[in-house]
Design an enzyme around this catalytic site. Structure first.
Site, PDB file in Angstrom:
ATOM      1  N   SER A   7       0.916  -1.551   0.078  1.00  0.00           N
ATOM      2  CA  SER A   7       0.069  -0.064  -0.060  1.00  0.00           C
ATOM      3  C   SER A   7       0.785   1.194  -0.006  1.00  0.00           C
ATOM      4  O   SER A   7       0.465   2.242  -0.572  1.00  0.00           O
ATOM      5  CB  SER A   7      -1.258  -0.102   1.172  1.00  0.00           C
ATOM      6  OG  SER A   7      -0.315   0.145   2.319  1.00  0.00           O
ATOM      7  N   ASN A   8       2.065   1.080   0.652  1.00  0.00           N
ATOM      8  CA  ASN A   8       2.939   2.459   0.587  1.00  0.00           C
ATOM      9  C   ASN A   8       3.560   2.420  -0.978  1.00  0.00           C
ATOM     10  O   ASN A   8       3.805   3.805  -1.356  1.00  0.00           O
ATOM     11  CB  ASN A   8       4.043   2.399   1.481  1.00  0.00           C
ATOM     12  CG  ASN A   8       3.604   2.665   2.814  1.00  0.00           C
ATOM     13  OD1 ASN A   8       3.548   3.697   3.232  1.00  0.00           O
ATOM     14  ND2 ASN A   8       3.607   1.733   3.768  1.00  0.00           N
TER      15      ASN A   8
ATOM     16  N   LEU B  76      11.332  -6.697   3.916  1.00  0.00           N
ATOM     17  CA  LEU B  76      11.858  -7.509   5.256  1.00  0.00           C
ATOM     18  C   LEU B  76      13.088  -8.063   5.196  1.00  0.00           C
ATOM     19  O   LEU B  76      13.568  -8.552   6.095  1.00  0.00           O
ATOM     20  CB  LEU B  76      10.580  -8.736   5.321  1.00  0.00           C
ATOM     21  CG  LEU B  76       9.262  -8.024   5.683  1.00  0.00           C
ATOM     22  CD1 LEU B  76       8.262  -9.417   5.925  1.00  0.00           C
ATOM     23  CD2 LEU B  76       9.103  -7.231   6.647  1.00  0.00           C
ATOM     24  N   LYS B  77      13.896  -8.068   3.929  1.00  0.00           N
ATOM     25  CA  LYS B  77      15.146  -8.449   4.211  1.00  0.00           C
ATOM     26  C   LYS B  77      16.170  -7.511   4.410  1.00  0.00           C
ATOM     27  O   LYS B  77      15.960  -6.269   3.950  1.00  0.00           O
ATOM     28  CB  LYS B  77      15.636  -9.036   2.721  1.00  0.00           C
ATOM     29  CG  LYS B  77      14.914 -10.431   2.388  1.00  0.00           C
ATOM     30  CD  LYS B  77      15.435 -11.570   3.346  1.00  0.00           C
ATOM     31  CE  LYS B  77      14.634 -12.723   2.867  1.00  0.00           C
ATOM     32  NZ  LYS B  77      13.157 -12.967   3.230  1.00  0.00           N
TER      33      LYS B  77
ATOM     34  N   ILE C 152      19.294  -5.026   3.840  1.00  0.00           N
ATOM     35  CA  ILE C 152      19.842  -4.554   2.825  1.00  0.00           C
ATOM     36  C   ILE C 152      21.587  -4.703   2.952  1.00  0.00           C
ATOM     37  O   ILE C 152      21.912  -4.276   3.885  1.00  0.00           O
ATOM     38  CB  ILE C 152      19.452  -3.192   2.658  1.00  0.00           C
ATOM     39  CG1 ILE C 152      18.133  -2.821   2.289  1.00  0.00           C
ATOM     40  CG2 ILE C 152      20.404  -2.536   1.190  1.00  0.00           C
ATOM     41  CD1 ILE C 152      17.373  -3.299   1.186  1.00  0.00           C
TER      42      ILE C 152
ATOM     43  N   HIS D 210       8.610   3.291   8.679  1.00  0.00           N
ATOM     44  CA  HIS D 210       8.611   2.286  10.003  1.00  0.00           C
ATOM     45  C   HIS D 210       7.159   2.863  10.570  1.00  0.00           C
ATOM     46  O   HIS D 210       7.171   4.060  10.806  1.00  0.00           O
ATOM     47  CB  HIS D 210       9.771   2.547  10.862  1.00  0.00           C
ATOM     48  CG  HIS D 210       9.635   1.417  12.067  1.00  0.00           C
ATOM     49  ND1 HIS D 210       9.819   0.226  11.925  1.00  0.00           N
ATOM     50  CD2 HIS D 210       9.157   1.636  13.329  1.00  0.00           C
ATOM     51  CE1 HIS D 210       9.847  -0.591  12.970  1.00  0.00           C
ATOM     52  NE2 HIS D 210       9.401   0.347  14.019  1.00  0.00           N
TER      53      HIS D 210
ATOM     54  N   ASP E 174      16.502   0.175  11.260  1.00  0.00           N
ATOM     55  CA  ASP E 174      15.826   1.280  11.884  1.00  0.00           C
ATOM     56  C   ASP E 174      16.455   2.342  12.716  1.00  0.00           C
ATOM     57  O   ASP E 174      16.035   3.031  13.589  1.00  0.00           O
ATOM     58  CB  ASP E 174      14.708   0.622  12.936  1.00  0.00           C
ATOM     59  CG  ASP E 174      13.722  -0.301  12.211  1.00  0.00           C
ATOM     60  OD1 ASP E 174      13.414  -0.059  10.850  1.00  0.00           O
ATOM     61  OD2 ASP E 174      13.131  -0.988  12.896  1.00  0.00           O
TER      62      ASP E 174
ATOM     63  N   GLU F  91       1.270   6.993   7.132  1.00  0.00           N
ATOM     64  CA  GLU F  91       2.281   6.439   6.305  1.00  0.00           C
ATOM     65  C   GLU F  91       1.981   6.750   4.651  1.00  0.00           C
ATOM     66  O   GLU F  91       3.073   7.428   4.173  1.00  0.00           O
ATOM     67  CB  GLU F  91       2.524   4.968   6.286  1.00  0.00           C
ATOM     68  CG  GLU F  91       2.715   4.613   7.790  1.00  0.00           C
ATOM     69  CD  GLU F  91       3.246   3.064   7.676  1.00  0.00           C
ATOM     70  OE1 GLU F  91       3.858   2.419   6.694  1.00  0.00           O
ATOM     71  OE2 GLU F  91       3.008   2.275   8.477  1.00  0.00           O
TER      72      GLU F  91
HETATM   73  C1  GRF Z   1       4.099  -0.673   6.666  1.00  0.00           C
HETATM   74  O1  GRF Z   1       3.514  -0.435   7.800  1.00  0.00           O
HETATM   75  C2  GRF Z   1       5.435   0.159   6.607  1.00  0.00           C
HETATM   76  O2  GRF Z   1       5.713   0.849   7.608  1.00  0.00           O
HETATM   77  C3  GRF Z   1       6.176  -1.370   7.271  1.00  0.00           C
HETATM   78  O3  GRF Z   1       5.567  -2.210   6.555  1.00  0.00           O
HETATM   79  C4  GRF Z   1       4.360  -2.103   6.274  1.00  0.00           C
HETATM   80  C5  GRF Z   1       4.284  -2.207   4.769  1.00  0.00           C
HETATM   81  O4  GRF Z   1       2.798  -2.020   4.399  1.00  0.00           O
HETATM   82  N1  GRF Z   1       7.739  -1.272   7.144  1.00  0.00           N
HETATM   83  P1  GRF Z   1       2.533  -1.995   2.859  1.00  0.00           P
HETATM   84  O5  GRF Z   1       2.984  -3.482   2.281  1.00  0.00           O
HETATM   85  O6  GRF Z   1       3.122  -0.879   2.257  1.00  0.00           O
HETATM   86  O7  GRF Z   1       1.165  -2.189   2.594  1.00  0.00           O
END
Ligand code: GRF
Length: 215
Positions: free
Chosen positions: A19-20, A96-97, A99, A115, A156, A185
């Site tokens: 979604s981001n 999630l990996k 870098i 984050h 982070d 976000e």
């Molecule tokens: C978000 O909450 C972001 O802050 C975190 O992972 C989530 C990703 O959500 N790092 P999406 O895949 O962008 O919906």
């Protein structure tokens, strides 16, 4: 107004629903983000973000660390992909990996992450997704929020670029909190990436100064 071939070229790295990623693509599309999203890089072939990239006409590439015998082969592959798409900036969005340091170095001060909490609280290794919101609730925090930071070699810990607080309400579930934070976000990330690609950030130690717009 810059034409698409003059805009800063951005890759979004994502492992999940994206979604981001979508918020960044939408902002680039409506012109509020002066950048072109040229690549979606994922470590998961089935990730929802890949469908979003296809729908948006953004190239997607899957690179799975476990397919490489050594870290250096993995880094070479990532570098080659980033070269192919002439990527100038990287936005991590639920990637999630870890870098590899060589890639962090190559994109030093040109790579950001979002984050879903107010760093430096509730961050670090293993603090992602639902776990972040569970930890906020278990701790009894009254406020959480979203943080965009520059990426360094740790999880982070890089210099903070933008943050916005989000209240925790009585009776919230982790899902309630995740949804409330995610809304923020989607507003914060395009704004932060815009500041970065426009060269409006100046680093003093680990303090990020935001410069006024030019022109
Ligand atoms: C978000 O909450 C972001 O802050 C975190 O992972 C989530 C990703 O959500 N790092 P999406 O895949 O962008 O919906």
């Amino acid at each position: 107004m810059k034409t698409a071939d003059q805009l800063p070229r951005v890759a979004v790295f994502a492992s999940g629903g994206g979604s981001n990623f979508q918020a960044l693509v939408d902002a680039a599309e409506d012109g509020s983000l002066p950048a072109e999203i040229v690549l979606c890089l994922s470590d998961r072939p089935g990730a929802g973000v890949i469908d979003r990239a296809n729908a948006a006409g953004v190239a997607s590439v899957v690179v799975r660390p476990k397919d490489f015998g050594t870290e250096s082969e993995y880094v070479d592959k990532l570098s080659a992909v980033l070269d192919t798409y002439r990527v100038e900036f990287v936005a991590l969005a639920g990637y999630l990996k870890k870098i590899p340091s060589d890639i962090v170095r190559r994109y030093r001060h040109r790579m950001i992450n979002i984050h879903p909490a107010l760093l430096p609280s509730f961050g670090g290794r293993g603090m992602y997704g639902r776990r972040v919101h569970e930890a906020v609730l278990e701790h009894g925090a009254r406020w959480t929020g979203a943080t965009v930071h520059l990426v360094d070699e740790e999880y982070d810990t890089g210099p903070i670029l933008l943050q916005e607080p989000v209240p925790v309400h009585e009776g919230d579930t982790p899902e309630d909190l995740a949804a409330r934070v995610l809304k923020v976000e989607h507003r914060l990330y395009p704004r932060a990436l815009g500041l970065l690609v426009q060269g409006r950030l100046r680093l003093e130690g680990r303090i990020v100064r935001i410069l006024p717009p030019t022109g």
